[in-house]
Structures are given as structure tokens and as C-alpha cells.
Design a protein around this motif. Structure first.
Motif, PDB file in Angstrom:
ATOM      1  N   GLN B 340      10.957 -24.811  22.257  1.00 25.99           N
ATOM      2  CA  GLN B 340      11.559 -26.084  21.855  1.00 25.99           C
ATOM      3  C   GLN B 340      10.726 -26.834  20.825  1.00 25.99           C
ATOM      4  O   GLN B 340      10.873 -28.045  20.676  1.00 25.99           O
ATOM      5  CB  GLN B 340      11.822 -26.976  23.071  1.00 25.99           C
ATOM      6  CG  GLN B 340      12.919 -26.398  23.943  1.00 25.99           C
ATOM      7  CD  GLN B 340      13.537 -27.419  24.867  1.00 25.99           C
ATOM      8  OE1 GLN B 340      12.914 -28.422  25.192  1.00 25.99           O
ATOM      9  NE2 GLN B 340      14.775 -27.178  25.270  1.00 25.99           N
ATOM     10  N   GLY B 341       9.856 -26.114  20.131  1.00 25.38           N
ATOM     11  CA  GLY B 341       9.147 -26.736  19.032  1.00 25.38           C
ATOM     12  C   GLY B 341      10.041 -26.759  17.799  1.00 25.38           C
ATOM     13  O   GLY B 341      11.044 -26.068  17.735  1.00 25.38           O
ATOM     14  N   ALA B 342       9.658 -27.610  16.823  1.00 29.57           N
ATOM     15  CA  ALA B 342      10.381 -27.604  15.553  1.00 29.57           C
ATOM     16  C   ALA B 342       9.712 -26.559  14.668  1.00 29.57           C
ATOM     17  O   ALA B 342       8.839 -26.866  13.868  1.00 29.57           O
ATOM     18  CB  ALA B 342      10.318 -28.981  14.918  1.00 29.57           C
ATOM     19  N   ILE B 343      10.091 -25.299  14.852  1.00 33.83           N
ATOM     20  CA  ILE B 343       9.374 -24.202  14.204  1.00 33.83           C
ATOM     21  C   ILE B 343       9.495 -24.291  12.695  1.00 33.83           C
ATOM     22  O   ILE B 343      10.592 -24.406  12.147  1.00 33.83           O
ATOM     23  CB  ILE B 343       9.931 -22.841  14.660  1.00 33.83           C
ATOM     24  CG1 ILE B 343       9.944 -22.738  16.181  1.00 33.83           C
ATOM     25  CG2 ILE B 343       9.126 -21.706  14.038  1.00 33.83           C
ATOM     26  CD1 ILE B 343       8.614 -22.609  16.824  1.00 33.83           C
ATOM     27  N   TRP B 344       8.333 -24.260  12.050  1.00 40.17           N
ATOM     28  CA  TRP B 344       8.289 -24.323  10.589  1.00 40.17           C
ATOM     29  C   TRP B 344       7.878 -22.936  10.114  1.00 40.17           C
ATOM     30  O   TRP B 344       6.746 -22.529  10.324  1.00 40.17           O
ATOM     31  CB  TRP B 344       7.280 -25.393  10.176  1.00 40.17           C
ATOM     32  CG  TRP B 344       7.293 -25.718   8.731  1.00 40.17           C
ATOM     33  CD1 TRP B 344       8.266 -25.430   7.819  1.00 40.17           C
ATOM     34  CD2 TRP B 344       6.271 -26.431   8.016  1.00 40.17           C
ATOM     35  NE1 TRP B 344       7.940 -25.926   6.591  1.00 40.17           N
ATOM     36  CE2 TRP B 344       6.710 -26.547   6.678  1.00 40.17           C
ATOM     37  CE3 TRP B 344       5.042 -26.992   8.373  1.00 40.17           C
ATOM     38  CZ2 TRP B 344       5.957 -27.183   5.703  1.00 40.17           C
ATOM     39  CZ3 TRP B 344       4.301 -27.622   7.403  1.00 40.17           C
ATOM     40  CH2 TRP B 344       4.751 -27.715   6.074  1.00 40.17           C
ATOM     41  N   TRP B 345       8.784 -22.222   9.486  1.00 39.80           N
ATOM     42  CA  TRP B 345       8.536 -20.820   9.151  1.00 39.80           C
ATOM     43  C   TRP B 345       7.650 -20.718   7.924  1.00 39.80           C
ATOM     44  O   TRP B 345       8.142 -20.724   6.818  1.00 39.80           O
ATOM     45  CB  TRP B 345       9.858 -20.084   8.938  1.00 39.80           C
ATOM     46  CG  TRP B 345      10.652 -20.025  10.203  1.00 39.80           C
ATOM     47  CD1 TRP B 345      11.605 -20.903  10.610  1.00 39.80           C
ATOM     48  CD2 TRP B 345      10.524 -19.048  11.246  1.00 39.80           C
ATOM     49  NE1 TRP B 345      12.090 -20.546  11.835  1.00 39.80           N
ATOM     50  CE2 TRP B 345      11.449 -19.409  12.257  1.00 39.80           C
ATOM     51  CE3 TRP B 345       9.724 -17.922  11.435  1.00 39.80           C
ATOM     52  CZ2 TRP B 345      11.586 -18.668  13.431  1.00 39.80           C
ATOM     53  CZ3 TRP B 345       9.875 -17.194  12.587  1.00 39.80           C
ATOM     54  CH2 TRP B 345      10.790 -17.570  13.579  1.00 39.80           C
ATOM     55  N   ARG B 346       6.390 -20.623   8.140  1.00 38.47           N
ATOM     56  CA  ARG B 346       5.446 -20.443   7.046  1.00 38.47           C
ATOM     57  C   ARG B 346       4.550 -19.252   7.363  1.00 38.47           C
ATOM     58  O   ARG B 346       4.406 -18.866   8.520  1.00 38.47           O
ATOM     59  CB  ARG B 346       4.596 -21.708   6.826  1.00 38.47           C
ATOM     60  CG  ARG B 346       5.352 -22.813   6.122  1.00 38.47           C
ATOM     61  CD  ARG B 346       5.927 -22.284   4.839  1.00 38.47           C
ATOM     62  NE  ARG B 346       6.741 -23.240   4.139  1.00 38.47           N
ATOM     63  CZ  ARG B 346       6.324 -23.892   3.054  1.00 38.47           C
ATOM     64  NH1 ARG B 346       5.119 -23.713   2.585  1.00 38.47           N
ATOM     65  NH2 ARG B 346       7.145 -24.717   2.436  1.00 38.47           N
ATOM     66  N   ALA B 347       3.911 -18.721   6.315  1.00 36.98           N
ATOM     67  CA  ALA B 347       3.154 -17.473   6.454  1.00 36.98           C
ATOM     68  C   ALA B 347       2.144 -17.477   7.618  1.00 36.98           C
ATOM     69  O   ALA B 347       2.097 -16.506   8.376  1.00 36.98           O
ATOM     70  CB  ALA B 347       2.465 -17.134   5.151  1.00 36.98           C
ATOM     71  N   PRO B 348       1.343 -18.540   7.801  1.00 36.45           N
ATOM     72  CA  PRO B 348       0.355 -18.452   8.892  1.00 36.45           C
ATOM     73  C   PRO B 348       1.015 -18.175  10.237  1.00 36.45           C
ATOM     74  O   PRO B 348       0.485 -17.416  11.062  1.00 36.45           O
ATOM     75  CB  PRO B 348      -0.305 -19.835   8.879  1.00 36.45           C
ATOM     76  CG  PRO B 348      -0.124 -20.326   7.493  1.00 36.45           C
ATOM     77  CD  PRO B 348       1.207 -19.796   7.037  1.00 36.45           C
ATOM     78  N   LEU B 349       2.210 -18.761  10.452  1.00 36.02           N
ATOM     79  CA  LEU B 349       2.883 -18.554  11.734  1.00 36.02           C
ATOM     80  C   LEU B 349       3.381 -17.121  11.870  1.00 36.02           C
ATOM     81  O   LEU B 349       3.371 -16.559  12.977  1.00 36.02           O
ATOM     82  CB  LEU B 349       4.047 -19.539  11.882  1.00 36.02           C
ATOM     83  CG  LEU B 349       4.697 -19.555  13.266  1.00 36.02           C
ATOM     84  CD1 LEU B 349       3.715 -20.069  14.317  1.00 36.02           C
ATOM     85  CD2 LEU B 349       5.958 -20.403  13.284  1.00 36.02           C
ATOM     86  N   ILE B 350       3.778 -16.515  10.757  1.00 35.45           N
ATOM     87  CA  ILE B 350       4.236 -15.128  10.819  1.00 35.45           C
ATOM     88  C   ILE B 350       3.073 -14.226  11.252  1.00 35.45           C
ATOM     89  O   ILE B 350       3.230 -13.321  12.057  1.00 35.45           O
ATOM     90  CB  ILE B 350       4.787 -14.673   9.449  1.00 35.45           C
ATOM     91  CG1 ILE B 350       5.848 -15.651   8.942  1.00 35.45           C
ATOM     92  CG2 ILE B 350       5.339 -13.260   9.523  1.00 35.45           C
ATOM     93  CD1 ILE B 350       7.015 -15.828   9.875  1.00 35.45           C
ATOM     94  N   TRP B 351       1.892 -14.523  10.710  1.00 34.16           N
ATOM     95  CA  TRP B 351       0.714 -13.760  11.147  1.00 34.16           C
ATOM     96  C   TRP B 351       0.453 -13.968  12.628  1.00 34.16           C
ATOM     97  O   TRP B 351       0.038 -13.042  13.337  1.00 34.16           O
ATOM     98  CB  TRP B 351      -0.519 -14.165  10.328  1.00 34.16           C
ATOM     99  CG  TRP B 351      -0.515 -13.598   8.939  1.00 34.16           C
ATOM    100  CD1 TRP B 351      -0.089 -14.221   7.808  1.00 34.16           C
ATOM    101  CD2 TRP B 351      -0.935 -12.294   8.543  1.00 34.16           C
ATOM    102  NE1 TRP B 351      -0.214 -13.383   6.728  1.00 34.16           N
ATOM    103  CE2 TRP B 351      -0.733 -12.194   7.151  1.00 34.16           C
ATOM    104  CE3 TRP B 351      -1.460 -11.192   9.217  1.00 34.16           C
ATOM    105  CZ2 TRP B 351      -1.042 -11.048   6.421  1.00 34.16           C
ATOM    106  CZ3 TRP B 351      -1.765 -10.051   8.498  1.00 34.16           C
ATOM    107  CH2 TRP B 351      -1.553  -9.987   7.114  1.00 34.16           C
TER     108      TRP B 351
END
Ligand SMILES: [Cu+2]
Lengths: 241, 537
Positions: B340-351
Motif C-alpha cells: 500500500q505504498g505509493a510506489i515510484w518506479w525508478r531504477a534504484p527500486l528495480i534493483w
């Protein structure tokens, strides 16, 4: 507990320039740029030395683990090997080192009270005692060398457990050699501290280098207090009885 | 695409010239210097891995001789373990951001920090000399009596290199521990510390308590090789298994030196990119300490088939299972943070997602190996190789790249291409699984590790593994390309491109030499994302 630590770790509550209870002035010449107060600098150095001493315990610990294992496995060889060591020289060196811890404590006390000449004098006495230890150690090693008791290709030993005695002597040279190396480093540090003391670098407000060198010196002494019975006194009661 | 040169003074332009770097006491510059040396070591280690994978594409030992093969996998292990995995996150990212995170001007002992780097470079150089004079063939574990009495390769020199490099790690751990205790800004209480700092604290504990033991063990091995001392020599009654005990007393906790700091990175990145406070902050913080402490009580799971008593084996098996608990606590808390977070799709999160997937597999297969009976079957097979690569490369290296991508704008002041960064994360994830998943099966089927030839039935899986390794190489290579490109063509990052909490984002990018214009005063926890009205795309 965390709050207590936080409170102590928070000496910057005072503005850097104001004279705080410890008497630290804002721009004491010994204060390094990344600290707020001399008090913080002192705490950092002291904690750093204690943590370093913990790493030293683990460092000697590896060798002592090997010692413990083989002592349990080969008690007879440990007795034989231990009787090869010169108990009089070992005991003499023990007294010398305990004495040097006393003179080191005098040096720290003198630095704290601002007695500059006494600080220098006690530091020099401590260094002389440290060097005495090393000279005696040299003659002990020399004797072993003459008898071909150095582990390795030329090792010779008469006795029923010659092989295991070689392990004992490997650990003897490993432990005392490492200790002697620490003594050499200790004397070198004291030489620098003595020079600093003679130039009047220390005061009742700032004498941390003397204090933490003292911690190191006492630690090296304590190591010897363990090594002496572990190596020299394995089965002496048997010999005396 | 602005290329305006700002007149601002930063840690990068405050002084110029090689000497200004080699004599620096600035933790940020020292972090960069580690980045350079560690990247070099990573490149060397990767070349040896490539050699190993090329050899294993065919069942016959036809690419290199058996002896050369032994040297290749040994040098791969030595460079990757001691010169990459151990320092990669603490010495690069920890050095750079930890003092910023706690609001300090520098680490507690800046000169010692520089000395650690020199000691590291000295150890690395000795390992290079050993490599150039023929390398070592014992495996990175240096088991006696092969290493002490038999091998005619350069064991003593590598032993000395490991001994010396150990001191770099010890001094870094000491420095970090004292820094975290004594250099925190006013108001930065223990429970306001970012979880990366907690992770580094736990790591320092392991560095301080475990590293001296590997140093003295390597020292004893060198004494045995050079002077013929007999501490592990079975001909004298010495015990080679003692070496294994001492070696793993360090080398198991060393896994936590490798994995705890990346775990700290994961906590930072997940909180930032799900715009939420970390779920169960104190559980995550204390699980780091629990891992560090439990980690000291499990080493003999590497010795189940070395003839130790079955009772101690049972205890060590049980304790090894117990270490899984704090690791699972972390994983569940990260998942709950994302939930339930407001997921922000950025490269660090993909890693980070890559990390979570690979670490999960690595952790769970660790339980297979901790089971006594199963370990007898899987010991010294490719199953073990796959397991620890999932943890040490899948976990630690993925976590490192998550952190590098997260803090790169802070370190350099530049943004890299987010889409290329996501692509490389994907390539690494796919390449990694293709490389190492087949090795689980190979190990289960009984293919032993460290052989340069194998029976023909294993070829398909080995070819898959080598194919995966080439994808992995492309993925890693791509990172170097777009990160270096960002240095002169990247957009200005600004102080806080991720709209993150944490003191390191409150100063400019790249930071000024003294980190903050004035000592910051902290009055809230590390992850107050929910308090903030931050809208992100
Ligand atoms: Cu382990």
C-alpha cells in the motif's frame, strides 16, 4: 540505554566557542576541525583505543585457541616444551613489565596534572623498561637458536614427544613474537609521545595521546601476564615437587 | 541537458590534482577512491569468472589445463571476496554517505580512514603481484595441509595480502563504530538513525570481532609456509581441521559483512520509493544486530563432513536455521513497507526488487545446506556454489547497485538514464538467474565444484550457465557506460532528486567539503515520508 548514549554523544549542545565545563576552549590548537569540542575529541580517541584493544584480543585469540586445543591433546609435550624455557628470565621480564605499567601510570598522572618534566621522565623510564624486556627476549631467542629449537627444517629436539614439542615451540614463537612486535610498536609510540611531551604539547586540558598510549601499553603488559604462565609454568609444580 | 558549470565549491572541485586526492582526509573522496580500486578488482575477478565459464562450456578440460583452471577459480574467489564483496558497500557507500546521514563533518578518524585505503591498496597490490607470479591454486579457502605443505603456488604472498587487507577492514569497522557512537548531530538519537547506519554498526561489530581472527590465521599459514612452523601440520600432530574452524570463524560472519550493509541500503531505497515510513523500524534495526551476533555461532556448518562430532554438528545446524529468523524479519518488514505504498518506479527500486528475489532464493537454499543430512549430499557440489552466489552476488552486489543508483546523484550531482538503469537491472537479474539457477540442479545431480572437466550429461545446464554469464557481463558493462556518460552529459541532480528524507539529501549535490554549512539539528525520525505532502509522478 540508547538515550544515555545519545546524551553523551551530544556534546555539541554547547556552542563551540563557549568555554564549557571541561575547560575546552573553542580554538585549542589540538582541536581537529571535524570535532566540536576537545571533550568530544577525547571521547572519540578513548573509545577508538578500547575498540582497537578488543580487536587485539581477537587477534591473539586465534593463536590462543590453537594453544588451548593442543595443550588438551598433548599435555606431556606441553610439559616437556615448557621446561625448555628459562623461568628465571621469564619471571624477570614479568617483573620488568609490571614495573613499566606502574611507571606508565605515573606518566599519565603527571600529564593530567600538568607536570611536564615528570611526564617526560616517567615516559623515558617506561621506555627503558620496555627495551630491557626486549633485550632479555633477544637472549632467550638466541639461546633457542643455538640449541636448534626454532621450528622448521633445522629443528632438533631429544625427547619422546619431539613432534608435538615442535608445535609447542611454534606457538611459543608465534605468541611471544607477536607480543614482542607489540612491544616494539609500543616503545615507538612512547618515543613520539615523549617528544611531544618534551615540546609541551600536553596540558591538564589536553593529554589524550598520553592516556590512550597508556591504555595500549597496559594491554600489552596484560597479554604478557597471560603468556608467562601459559608458556613458562605449564608443569613447574611437578618439577619442584 | 544543461552543461552550466556552477561556481559552487564542492568536495570535488575544492582542490585539484592527484596529490589532493591521494592525501585527502575527506570521507567522500576516500569513498570515491575505494570505488575506483574495488571496480578494478571487480573487473579482474569477472575476467577469471569468464575464464571458468568458458572452460565449463564443454565437458572436456580443453580450454586451459587443470592447474590453470585451479588458479583461475582461486583468483576469482580471492579478488571477489576480499577485494570486492567485503569493502564494496561499507567502504564505498558507507564512507560516502554515513557521516552525511548522521550529520557529521567527517568520520571520527579521518587520517585512519585514509590509512585504511592505503592498507587496502597495499593488500590488493600484493595480491596482484601474486597473480602475476603465477597465482594460487588452493581455492579462496586455503585449506591446510594442501595450502601449507603441498601447493607450490604463491600461497604465502596471498596469505600476507589477506592479512594486510584484513587490517583495512578492521580499521574501517573501528572508525565507523566510533563515528556512530560519538559523531551524531544534536538530536540524532539511536532510534532516529537511518537503517543503513544501523546496518553499518552491526557490520562494524563483525569486522572488529571476526577479521582479526582471519588475519592471525593467514599469518599462521604464512609462518608455516615460510619458516616451516608446524601449527596445522598433521606430520607433527597438528590439526588441519583447526584451520577450517579458524577460517570459518571469520568467513561465515564475513558473509554478514557482505550482506548487512546492502540490507541497510534496501531499507533506505524501499522507504523512499514507496513513500512510506519503514514498517517495523526497530525490528529491522535490531535484526541487523541479531544477524551480526547469531552469525558468530554457526561457522561449523561448513565442517559437517570434516569429522566434527555429530552433537556439535546438530547444534550448529540448529543455530544456522536460527539465523534465518532475523533475515526473514527484514524481508517481511520490507514487503510490508511496500504494501500500500505509493510506489515510484525508478531504477534504484528495480534493483531492490532484484535483490529481494535473489536474496530470497539464496536464503532459503541456505536452509537446505544447514540441514545435516542434506548437506552430506550437497557438500562441495555446485548447489553450494549457486547458494552463495545468490547471497553474495545476487544479494550483496544487487544491493550495492541499488545503493549506487540511489546515491549516484548525491555523489556526482548528475542524473543517469533511468531507463538504461532499469534495463541493466533486468539484464543482470535475468543473466544471474540463468547463470546460477542451473547450478542448483547441477549440484543436486552431483556435479562437484572446482573440477575443470565433468561428465557429458551435465553439459546442457553448464552451457545455459555460461550463456547466462554473458548476459550478466552485458548488464554490468552497461552500468559502467551510462554512469560514466552521466558524468559529463547527465542532468543536474539538485540537492534531492528523489524527494527523500534523511540528512544526506538536505545538503547540496555534490556536497560541500564540510558536508553541511552548519551542524544540522535533528528533530524527527529517519523516514517521515507520511508527514510530508510530497506528490510524485
Ligand atoms: Cu556459513
Amino acid at each position: 540505554m540508547p538515550d544515555g548514549l545519545a546524551a553523551r554523544a551530544d556534546p555539541h549542545g554547547h556552542a563551540p566557542a563557549s568555554a564549557t565545563g571541561s575547560g575546552a576552549a573553542g580554538h585549542h590548537p589540538a582541536l581537529q576541525h571535524h570535532f566540536q569540542t576537545l571533550e568530544q575529541q577525547h571521547e572519540v580517541a578513548t573509545l577508538g583505543m578500547w575498540v582497537f584493544l578488543v580487536t587485539e584480543v581477537m587477534f591473539f585469540g586465534g593463536l590462543l585457541m590453537a594453544y588451548l586445543l593442543y595443550r588438551v591433546w598433548y599435555p606431556a609435550a606441553w610439559s616437556e616444551g615448557s621446561l625448555e624455557l628459562d623461568i628465571r628470565l621469564g619471571a624477570f621480564n614479568t617483573v620488568v613489565l609490571i614495573g613499566s605499567s606502574l611507571t606508565m601510570a605515573f606518566a599519565v598522572r603527571s600529564a593530567q596534572t600538568g607536570a611536564q618534566r615528570a611526564t617526560v621522565r616517567w615516559l623515558i623510564v617506561t621506555m627503558i623498561l620496555g627495551l630491557t624486556f626486549l633485550v632479555v627476549k633477544y637472549f632467550e631467542y638466541k639461546h633457542k637458536w643455538d640449541l636448534n629449537h626454532i621450528p622448521g627444517a633445522n629443528f632438533q629436539f631429544e625427547g619422546p614427544h619431539a613432534h608435538q614439542v615442535e608445535i609447542f615451540l611454534s606457538l611459543y614463537f608465534g605468541l611471544t613474537g607477536l607480543h614482542a612486535l607489540h612491544m616494539i610498536i609500543g616503545v615507538s609510540i612512547l618515543a613520539v609521545i615523549t617528544w611531544m611531551a618534551s615540546r609541551g604539547r600536553f596540558s591538564p586540558q589536553w593529554n589524550t595521546p598520553v592516556e590512550i598510549s597508556g591504555l595500549y601499553w597496559h594491554f600489552v603488559d596484560i597479554v604478557w601476564i597471560f603468556l608467562f604462565p601459559l608458556l613458562y609454568l605449564v608443569d613447574r609444580a611437578h618439577q619442584l615437587g | 541537458m544543461t552543461t552550466t558549470v556552477l561556481p559552487r565549491v564542492t568536495y570535488l572541485n575544492v582542490r585539484h590534482g592527484l596529490a589532493s586526492w591521494l592525501l585527502t582526509k575527506d570521507h567522500k573522496r576516500i569513498g570515491i577512491m575505494y570505488l575506483i580500486v574495488v571496480s578494478l578488482a571487480f573487473f579482474l575477478g569477472a575476467i577469471f569468472a569468464a575464464g571458468v565459464r568458458i572452460e565449463l562450456t564443454t565437458p572436456q578440460g580443453d580450454f586451459v589445463s587443470a592447474d590453470t583452471y585451479n588458479r583461475m577459480f582461486t583468483m576469482h574467489g580471492v579478488f571477489m571476496v576480499f577485494f570486492v564483496l567485503i569493502p564494496v558497500v561499507p567502504a564505498i557507500l558507507g564512507n560516502f554517505v554515513m557521516p552525511l546521514m548522521i550529520g557529521a563533518k567527517d568520520v571520527a578518524f579521518p587520517k585512519l580512514n585514509l590509512l585504511s585505503w592505503y592498507v587496502f591498496v597495499l593488500g590488493f597490490s600484493l595480491a596482484l603481484v601474486a597473480l602475476l607470479s603465477g597465482g594460487v591454486d588452493t581455492g579462496w579457502t586455503f585449506y591446510t595441509p594442501y595450502s601449507s605443505n603441498v601447493s607450490n603456488s604463491n600461497v604465502a604472498l596471498v596469505g600476507v595480502a589477506v592479512f594486510i587487507t584484513g587490517f583495512s577492514s578492521i580499521l574501517t569497522g573501528l572508525n565507523f563504530m566510533v563515528t556512530i557512537h560519538r559523531m551524531r548531530a544534536p538530536g540524532m538519537t539511536w532510534f532516529r538513525l537511518p537503517l543503513f547506519v544501523w546496518a553499518l554498526y552491526a557490520t562494524s561489530l563483525v569486522m572488529i570481532l571476526a577479521t582479526p581472527v582471519i588475519a592471525i590465521t593467514a599469518g599462521m599459514l604464512a609462518l608455516e609456509r615460510v619458516f616451516g612452523f608446524g601449527i596445522f601440520d598433521p606430520r607433527l600432530g597438528g590439526d588441519p581441521v583447526l584451520f577450517q574452524h579458524l577460517f570459518w570463524f571469520y568467513s561465515h560472519p564475513a558473509v554478514y559483512i557482505m550482506i548487512l550493509p546492502p540490507m541497510g541500503v534496501i531499507s533506505e531505497v524501499i522507504a523512499c520509493f514507496s513513500r512510506k515510513n519503514v514498517f517495523g523500524y526497530s525490528f529491522v534495526a535490531f535484526s541487523s544486530l541479531a544477524i551480526a551476533i547469531f552469525g558468530f555461532l554457526v561457522w561449523a556448518h561448513h565442517l559437517f563432513v570434516a569429522g566434527i562430532s555429530p552433537y556439535s554438528a546438530m547444534v550448529f545446524s540448529f543455530l544456522s536455521f536460527a539465523v534465518a529468523i532475523p533475515s526473514a524479519v527484514k524481508t517481511f518488514n520490507w514487503t510490508a513497507t511496500l504494501y500500500q505504498g505509493a510506489i515510484w518506479w525508478r531504477a534504484p527500486l528495480i534493483w531492490v526488487f532484484g535483490f529481494l528475489g535473489l536474496f530470497l532464493v539464496g536464503g532459503l537454499t541456505g536452509l537446505f545446506l544447514a540441514s545435516l543430512g542434506l548437506d552430506v549430499h550437497l557438500h562441495d557440489t555446485y548447489f553450494v556454489v549457486a547458494h552463495f552466489h545468490y547471497i553474495m552476488v545476487g544479494g550483496a552486489i544487487m544491493g550495492y547497485f541499488a545503493g549506487l543508483h540511489y546515491w549516484w546523484p548525491k555523489i556526482t550531482g548528475r542524473m543517469y538514464s533511468d531507463s538504461l538503469a532499469m534495463l541493466s537491472a533486468l539484464l543482470v537479474f535475468v543473466g544471474f538467474n540463468l547463470t546460477f539457477f542451473p547450478q542448483f540442479i547441477l549440484g543436486y545431480l552431483g556435479m562437484p565444484r572446482r573440477y575443470h572437466a565433468y561428465s557429458a550429461e551435465f553439459q546442457v545446464l553448464n552451457v545455459l550457465s555460461s550463456a547466462g554469464a554473458s548476459i550478466l557481463a552485458v548488464g554490468y558493462g552497461l552500468i559502467a557506460v551510462y554512469l560514466l556518460y552521466s558524468l559529463w552529459r547527465g542532468e543536474e541532480a539538485g540537492a534531492n532528486p528523489w524527494l527523500a528524507t534523511g540528512l544526506e539529501w538536505k545538503t547540496e549535490s555534490p556536497p560541500i567539503p564540510e558536508n553541511f554549512p552548519e551542524t544540522p539539528i535533528v528533530n524527527e525520525g529517519a523516514y517521515e515520508y507520511s508527514k510530508r505532502e510530497i506528490k510524485v509522478a
